[in-house]
Design a protein around this motif. Sequence first.
Motif: not given
Length: 425
Positions: A338-363
């Motif tokens: 299926d060309s919908m790629n099982s519906s996984y068509l949305g945004p994804e985030f790199q590990e560095s972006q996730i770390r940056e975000y978590l750091d900004s929340l101070d968690v």
Amino acid sequence: MLVKKRDLQGKKHDSSFPFLAINYCLKQAKNSNLEIEAFVYYEKPIRVFMRLLETYFNTAPRGFSSFLPAMKSWISEKLFIKYNIIKQLKGFDPNIEEDKLFFSEHHLSHAAAAFYPSPFKKAIILCMDAVGEWVTTSAWTGEDNKIEPIWEIDFPDSIGMLYSAFTYYCGFKVNSGEYKLMGLAPYGKPKYYEIIKKKLITIREDGSFKLNMKYFKYHRGLKMISSKFINLFGHNPRDPKDSIEEFHMDIASSIQAVTEEIIIKIVNNLSLKTNIENLCLSGGVALNCVANGKLLENSKFKNIWVQPASGDSGSAVGSALSYLYIHKKKERIIKNTDSMNSSYLGPEFQESQIREYLDSLDVKYKKLEGNNLFLETAEKLSKGLVVGWFQDKMEYGPRSLGNRSILGDPRIVDMQKKNEYKNKK
Ligand SMILES: [Fe+2]
């Protein structure tokens, strides 16, 4: 772009202008060196306006109180939808011109979303929703890059509206809580199945149907059902704050059974008349996965493909594909998967972006590798904790398919309530 904190206040079925989604698509296109050729809106607003006008004049003077606010909203906003969309798009790029904006018909958008991403060269397409411009149920043939209509059923006869009327009656939100009604159905018995068929709807052998509009109000106002409907079942509509009784489970079971019967009859008739072995489904009613499961057991179609974002959100894909294949006549390359790629068509985030975000929340956080991730998650779940599961690309459409999920232990009876309480605190 990382979403700002205030954007994380999730708003279900948000109908405001999709700035973030458009921004994401434009960015993706730019990253892939793609030029945007057209913007396509999923329905023709002027035809929806004509339906409202015609419906009002057919039922006048009843419904006048809801007609006035509806007209006010149309005249101030929706009739100028083309102008408004262009204005908003120019905010992204001042060079975007009016001739880049196209409109696809509502059910054609559904049909295109169901057929073009499917792995079929040729298929029958069935679209069932509440209502588009006028159409509520439509059947089509899809072959290569062409889609041709077979038949349609028009407003106010609508399986989607019928199911939504019962959704409202059982105390759930229309256009949102239908899945709750579907989930309630297996707890009840179809005690009202015969009454529904006798009084509310005539179902013909080919699956086409006619609603008895004396029991409904949606065609002449903002309410779903009439007092006749309430008298028929002998209970007032359930207040969302009230508990769910056996009656509501039986009602849910009954309307689910009627809905399944209509869909199975329509589908079997299409199979008999066309002899095509593939079926594609779309429209909000195709989100009724219980009915889809029954179709797998009961229909003569060899293969069934359901657009995962069957509701109007999937029509964004459908209207874009209808432009590509119908308007531009582009050759369709059919993939075996299926060309919908099982519906996984949305945004994804790199590990560095996730770390940056978590750091900004101070968690506080730690990274778990390999099996430890699953072991620790299972341990937390078994202790009654809730886990937010976030990986790879986000799902497109209403279904949580394991990439953005809230996990809890189903063995704990009050799990959902417990966490609703926590969320409120
Ligand atoms: Fe729709």
